[in-house]
Design a protein around this motif. Structure first.
Motif, PDB file in Angstrom:
ATOM      1  N   VAL A 185     -28.189  37.620 -13.111  1.00 35.03           N
ATOM      2  CA  VAL A 185     -27.201  38.599 -13.571  1.00 35.03           C
ATOM      3  C   VAL A 185     -27.889  39.720 -14.345  1.00 35.03           C
ATOM      4  N   GLU A 186     -28.838  39.375 -15.208  1.00 34.23           N
ATOM      5  CA  GLU A 186     -29.574  40.402 -15.955  1.00 34.23           C
ATOM      6  C   GLU A 186     -30.351  41.314 -15.017  1.00 34.23           C
ATOM      7  N   ASP A 187     -30.950  40.750 -13.958  1.00 35.47           N
ATOM      8  CA  ASP A 187     -31.691  41.570 -12.993  1.00 35.47           C
ATOM      9  C   ASP A 187     -30.761  42.556 -12.284  1.00 35.47           C
ATOM     10  N   VAL A 188     -29.597  42.078 -11.873  1.00 33.98           N
ATOM     11  CA  VAL A 188     -28.636  42.962 -11.206  1.00 33.98           C
ATOM     12  C   VAL A 188     -28.179  44.050 -12.172  1.00 33.98           C
ATOM     13  N   ALA A 189     -27.860  43.679 -13.405  1.00 36.59           N
ATOM     14  CA  ALA A 189     -27.384  44.648 -14.392  1.00 36.59           C
ATOM     15  C   ALA A 189     -28.429  45.726 -14.676  1.00 36.59           C
ATOM     16  N   SER A 190     -29.696  45.356 -14.678  1.00 37.22           N
ATOM     17  CA  SER A 190     -30.736  46.346 -14.962  1.00 37.22           C
ATOM     18  C   SER A 190     -30.906  47.335 -13.819  1.00 37.22           C
ATOM     19  N   ASP A 191     -30.527  46.952 -12.614  1.00 39.54           N
ATOM     20  CA  ASP A 191     -30.642  47.834 -11.445  1.00 39.54           C
ATOM     21  C   ASP A 191     -29.345  48.555 -11.093  1.00 39.54           C
ATOM     22  N   LEU A 192     -28.269  48.270 -11.829  1.00 38.44           N
ATOM     23  CA  LEU A 192     -26.949  48.796 -11.475  1.00 38.44           C
ATOM     24  C   LEU A 192     -26.588  49.974 -12.374  1.00 38.44           C
ATOM     25  N   ASP A 193     -26.520  51.162 -11.785  1.00 38.64           N
ATOM     26  CA  ASP A 193     -26.113  52.341 -12.542  1.00 38.64           C
ATOM     27  C   ASP A 193     -24.603  52.342 -12.703  1.00 38.64           C
ATOM     28  N   THR A 194     -24.168  52.724 -13.897  1.00 41.36           N
ATOM     29  CA  THR A 194     -22.738  52.757 -14.188  1.00 41.36           C
ATOM     30  C   THR A 194     -22.417  54.016 -14.991  1.00 41.36           C
ATOM     31  N   PRO A 195     -21.213  54.577 -14.791  1.00 46.02           N
ATOM     32  CA  PRO A 195     -20.816  55.733 -15.604  1.00 46.02           C
ATOM     33  C   PRO A 195     -20.621  55.306 -17.059  1.00 46.02           C
ATOM     34  N   TYR A 196     -21.283  56.012 -17.971  1.00 38.72           N
ATOM     35  CA  TYR A 196     -21.310  55.653 -19.384  1.00 38.72           C
ATOM     36  C   TYR A 196     -21.007  56.901 -20.199  1.00 38.72           C
ATOM     37  N   PHE A 197     -20.003  56.803 -21.094  1.00 33.81           N
ATOM     38  CA  PHE A 197     -19.584  57.941 -21.904  1.00 33.81           C
ATOM     39  C   PHE A 197     -20.337  57.939 -23.222  1.00 33.81           C
ATOM     40  N   ASP A 198     -20.994  59.074 -23.521  1.00 30.99           N
ATOM     41  CA  ASP A 198     -21.759  59.186 -24.761  1.00 30.99           C
ATOM     42  C   ASP A 198     -21.857  60.652 -25.151  1.00 30.99           C
ATOM     43  N   ASP A 199     -21.687  60.927 -26.427  1.00 28.77           N
ATOM     44  CA  ASP A 199     -21.792  62.293 -26.953  1.00 28.77           C
ATOM     45  C   ASP A 199     -20.893  63.271 -26.209  1.00 28.77           C
ATOM     46  N   GLY A 200     -19.691  62.828 -25.861  1.00 25.72           N
ATOM     47  CA  GLY A 200     -18.717  63.698 -25.220  1.00 25.72           C
ATOM     48  C   GLY A 200     -18.968  63.960 -23.748  1.00 25.72           C
ATOM     49  N   GLU A 201     -19.943  63.293 -23.168  1.00 25.34           N
ATOM     50  CA  GLU A 201     -20.263  63.510 -21.760  1.00 25.34           C
ATOM     51  C   GLU A 201     -20.429  62.182 -21.029  1.00 25.34           C
ATOM     52  N   MET A 202     -20.160  62.231 -19.728  1.00 20.74           N
ATOM     53  CA  MET A 202     -20.353  61.059 -18.874  1.00 20.74           C
ATOM     54  C   MET A 202     -21.777  61.111 -18.314  1.00 20.74           C
ATOM     55  N   HIS A 203     -22.477  59.986 -18.394  1.00 18.08           N
ATOM     56  CA  HIS A 203     -23.839  59.850 -17.885  1.00 18.08           C
ATOM     57  C   HIS A 203     -23.878  58.641 -16.955  1.00 18.08           C
ATOM     58  N   ASN A 204     -24.918  58.535 -16.164  1.00 20.58           N
ATOM     59  CA  ASN A 204     -25.158  57.319 -15.386  1.00 20.58           C
ATOM     60  C   ASN A 204     -26.373  56.627 -15.974  1.00 20.58           C
ATOM     61  N   TYR A 205     -26.162  55.411 -16.453  1.00 19.70           N
ATOM     62  CA  TYR A 205     -27.232  54.608 -17.019  1.00 19.70           C
ATOM     63  C   TYR A 205     -27.179  53.214 -16.391  1.00 19.70           C
ATOM     64  N   SER A 206     -28.273  52.530 -16.515  1.00 21.44           N
ATOM     65  CA  SER A 206     -28.322  51.141 -16.083  1.00 21.44           C
ATOM     66  C   SER A 206     -27.365  50.323 -16.952  1.00 21.44           C
ATOM     67  N   LEU A 207     -26.549  49.496 -16.327  1.00 19.44           N
ATOM     68  CA  LEU A 207     -25.608  48.658 -17.070  1.00 19.44           C
ATOM     69  C   LEU A 207     -26.361  47.759 -18.060  1.00 19.44           C
ATOM     70  N   GLY A 208     -27.503  47.262 -17.651  1.00 22.96           N
ATOM     71  CA  GLY A 208     -28.302  46.421 -18.547  1.00 22.96           C
ATOM     72  C   GLY A 208     -28.763  47.171 -19.789  1.00 22.96           C
ATOM     73  N   ALA A 209     -29.036  48.479 -19.648  1.00 23.77           N
ATOM     74  CA  ALA A 209     -29.517  49.280 -20.776  1.00 23.77           C
ATOM     75  C   ALA A 209     -28.411  49.581 -21.779  1.00 23.77           C
ATOM     76  N   VAL A 210     -27.175  49.699 -21.322  1.00 25.36           N
ATOM     77  CA  VAL A 210     -26.080  50.099 -22.224  1.00 25.36           C
ATOM     78  C   VAL A 210     -25.197  48.931 -22.650  1.00 25.36           C
ATOM     79  N   PHE A 211     -25.422  47.777 -22.102  1.00 24.17           N
ATOM     80  CA  PHE A 211     -24.561  46.630 -22.387  1.00 24.17           C
ATOM     81  C   PHE A 211     -24.488  46.306 -23.877  1.00 24.17           C
ATOM     82  N   SER A 212     -25.596  46.455 -24.582  1.00 25.15           N
ATOM     83  CA  SER A 212     -25.594  46.130 -26.017  1.00 25.15           C
ATOM     84  C   SER A 212     -24.700  47.082 -26.813  1.00 25.15           C
ATOM     85  N   ASP A 213     -24.416  48.273 -26.273  1.00 28.06           N
ATOM     86  CA  ASP A 213     -23.497  49.194 -26.945  1.00 28.06           C
ATOM     87  C   ASP A 213     -22.043  48.753 -26.795  1.00 28.06           C
TER      88      ASP A 213
END
Length: 165
Positions: A47-75
């Motif tokens: 699951v962690e491997d899939v999450a690190s490779d899976l880009d997801t729309p992530y809202f930050d600083d008033g804008e939508m970005h695409n980040y790895s789900l694994g990278a933003v999960f802790s937020d």
């Protein structure tokens, strides 16, 4: 004599029941043997491997970005359900179910959850036109809010939550 069980909120792990094709069950068991780890460990690593490779729309600083789900999960993650919920609503709004969207709309429309000048436990992010949320009030009324949302699920409008003090 009955053993004391921790309540649901105190559990450190969750139970997951899966239906797998016998071929995949054997494959997971073999991976666990090769890696010398538990089946749970194999699944968690996958699951962690899939999450690190899976880009997801992530809202930050008033804008939508695409980040790895694994990278933003802790937020998003928190052991507190109300925290986890509002973090997901704010950071990953495109992933909400209809029911989650309704609860989020109720929260945003309810002044009781809007941070005031005296609020000590507020979000570190702001919602446009609303400001910060009062995390303490949300925690205090979380169960009542969920019950209120369930009672109002068929309503065609979103009505603010007003707690009974």
């Amino acid at each position: 004599m009955a053993k004391n069980r921790p309540n649901q909120g105190a559990r450190k792990t969750e139970t997951l029941t899966l239906r797998l094709d016998p071929k995949y069950k054997l494959l997971i068991e073999l991976i666990s043997r090769v890696r010398r780890q538990s089946i749970t460990g194999v699944i968690e690593a996958a699951v962690e491997d899939v999450a690190s490779d899976l880009d997801t729309p992530y809202f930050d600083d008033g804008e939508m970005h695409n980040y790895s789900l694994g990278a933003v999960f802790s937020d998003v993650w928190s052991s507190d359900e109300s925290e986890r919920f509002i973090n997901m609503c704010y950071r990953l709004p495109t992933l909400l179910t209809y029911e989650e969207q309704r609860i989020w709309e109720i929260i945003k429309s309810s002044p009781v959850f809007h941070a005031k000048e005296a609020t000590t436990l507020q979000t570190d992010w702001e919602i446009g036109g609303i400001g910060r949320l009062d995390r303490g009030m949300l925690r205090l009324h979380w169960e009542d809010l969920l019950e209120y949302a369930a009672d109002k699920r068929d309503s065609k409008t979103v009505d603010p939550f007003v707690p009974d003090f």
